[in-house]
Write an enzyme that holds these catalytic residues in place. Structure first.
Site, PDB file in Angstrom:
ATOM      1  N   ASP A   1     -14.752 112.328   9.146  1.00  0.00           N
ATOM      2  CA  ASP A   1     -15.616 111.154   9.325  1.00  0.00           C
ATOM      3  C   ASP A   1     -15.773 110.351   8.039  1.00  0.00           C
ATOM      4  OD1 ASP A   1     -17.099 109.373  10.836  1.00  0.00           O
ATOM      5  OD2 ASP A   1     -18.979 110.352  10.334  1.00  0.00           O
TER       6      ASP A   1
ATOM      7  N   ASP B   1      -8.860 103.040  13.954  1.00  0.00           N
ATOM      8  CA  ASP B   1     -10.059 102.603  14.669  1.00  0.00           C
ATOM      9  C   ASP B   1     -10.734 103.780  15.360  1.00  0.00           C
ATOM     10  OD1 ASP B   1      -9.546 100.006  13.886  1.00  0.00           O
ATOM     11  OD2 ASP B   1      -8.395  99.526  15.698  1.00  0.00           O
TER      12      ASP B   1
ATOM     13  N   HIS C   1     -13.981 105.776   5.833  1.00  0.00           N
ATOM     14  CA  HIS C   1     -14.129 106.365   7.167  1.00  0.00           C
ATOM     15  C   HIS C   1     -12.763 106.873   7.625  1.00  0.00           C
ATOM     16  CE1 HIS C   1     -15.706 107.060  11.171  1.00  0.00           C
ATOM     17  NE2 HIS C   1     -14.700 106.359  11.678  1.00  0.00           N
TER      18      HIS C   1
ATOM     19  N   ARG D   1      11.782 101.909  11.640  1.00  0.00           N
ATOM     20  CA  ARG D   1      12.565 102.942  12.317  1.00  0.00           C
ATOM     21  C   ARG D   1      13.557 103.627  11.373  1.00  0.00           C
ATOM     22  NH1 ARG D   1      14.687 100.848  18.070  1.00  0.00           N
ATOM     23  NH2 ARG D   1      15.103 103.099  18.194  1.00  0.00           N
TER      24      ARG D   1
ATOM     25  N   LYS E   1      -8.163 110.362  15.518  1.00  0.00           N
ATOM     26  CA  LYS E   1      -8.075 110.940  14.167  1.00  0.00           C
ATOM     27  C   LYS E   1      -8.543 112.395  14.156  1.00  0.00           C
ATOM     28  CE  LYS E   1     -10.771 107.835  12.307  1.00  0.00           C
ATOM     29  NZ  LYS E   1     -11.035 106.999  13.489  1.00  0.00           N
TER      30      LYS E   1
END
Length: 329
Positions: free
Chosen positions: A186, A163, A147, A253, A168
């Site tokens: 998807d 999530d 997904h 970082r 996205k």
């Protein structure tokens, strides 16, 4: 192994174009076209025709080139048929004669009686073998559905995970708007080819280039942005995980250590990108794609920066600069 059965009839029906075409046609043994091909490999049955059946790879497609066909004709002309009978006692998927070679009638009669399909191609043995193995590599490749969203950014295939509701599709839409290409939204089907290459594409070709944007609905990327905004498939070269910003979490970082994600046994570079208002995620992904291209060319920005800092410290210039700073007060 393949997810579903793959038969000799499937091999004949494959609509392959250009340099991938197998040019196969069935000569006899049509009752056995439903036989399954269970191994992604082929066998040259010269040793079997000579009577050596130990370790005989009967589960594989049997390829008869000029040498095997000439030897077969010599056996039949001499009336030596025991090895040919023994050959068809095995449950062979099919036999393929290359170079447009025509098998002897005795051979086709035995094949018909055994229900073993005999195919013919005009390709040379080496060319046919290479094309067939490429097809098997694709058919029998390990597969997985994920997904997420797969996009191509500056030639790098990036699969965006996260999530539901993290952004996205919106990120992918902005990338398409900036001139990059969508592969699938998807549900992304990934298969491992040649043991180390991950190829991704949409789960359904009819809807893979559609995108769901909350508040807007379903949109057709090809119709909105043109055929240049989409791709049918793309190698997955980077994984990007979008997540809500967590103030308690320490994010990378410097980028001196390379994180990886394992998919179908293949490790590929991975990034965790925190999302919060004010962060331009599409620009970050564009930069990540260009940075990954630099790494493949042998240049690692973060490590080069780290080495320059170490050389600067070792040279004494850092101490001089520090003392100079104090003297200026």
């Amino acid at each position: 192994m393949a997810e579903k059965s793959f038969t000799v009839l499937d091999l004949l029906d494959f609509d392959l174009k250009g340099h991938n075409s197998l040019n196969l046609r069935c000569l006899c043994g049509r009752s056995g076209l439903g036989r399954e091909i269970t191994l992604p490999d082929l066998n040259r049955p010269g040793l079997a025709l000579s009577g050596f059946f130990e370790s005989f790879g009967y589960q594989r497609v049997q390829v008869f080139g000029r040498g095997e066909t000439a030897y077969l004709e010599k056996l039949i002309q001499g009336g030596i048929l025991d090895n040919v009978h023994h050959l068809f006692s095995y449950h062979i998927p099919c036999c393929v004669f290359t170079h447009n070679l025509v098998p002897p009638k005795v051979f086709t009669g035995l094949a018909d009686a055994a229900g073993c399909p005999v195919l013919q191609t005009d390709l040379e043995s080496t060319d046919f073998s290479g094309r067939l193995l490429r097809l098997f590599s694709d058919i029998f490749a390990p597969r997985k559905s994920i997904h997420g969203v797969l996009v191509e950014v500056y030639g790098i295939g990036i699969i965006i995970l996260g999530d539901s509701g993290v952004g996205k599709s919106e990120t992918a839409l902005e990338l398409v708007h900036r001139g990059h290409r969508l592969v699938a939204d998807d549900i992304v089907n990934i298969r491992c080819v040649n043991g180390n290459v991950l190829l991704g594409q949409g789960a359904n070709k009819m809807i893979s280039h559609h995108m769901e944007v909350r508040g807007l609905g379903i949109i057709n990327i090809q119709q909105l942005y043109g055929v240049g905004a989409i791709r049918e498939q793309k190698e997955v070269q980077m994984v990007v995980k979008l997540e809500e910003w967590d103030a308690q979490k320490v994010y990378d970082r410097l980028g001196t250590s390379q994180k990886t994600e394992e998919l179908l046994g293949v490790k590929i570079p991975a990034l965790e990108i925190p999302v919060k208002p004010g962060r331009n995620i599409p620009i970050i992904l564009e930069t990540a794609a260009m940075n990954e291209r630099l790494k493949t060319m042998g240049y690692h920005s973060a490590r080069d920066f780290n080495q320059n800092v170490l050389r600067w410290i070792e040279s004494g210039e850092a101490q001089t600069a520090s003392h100079g700073g104090y003297d200026s007060y």
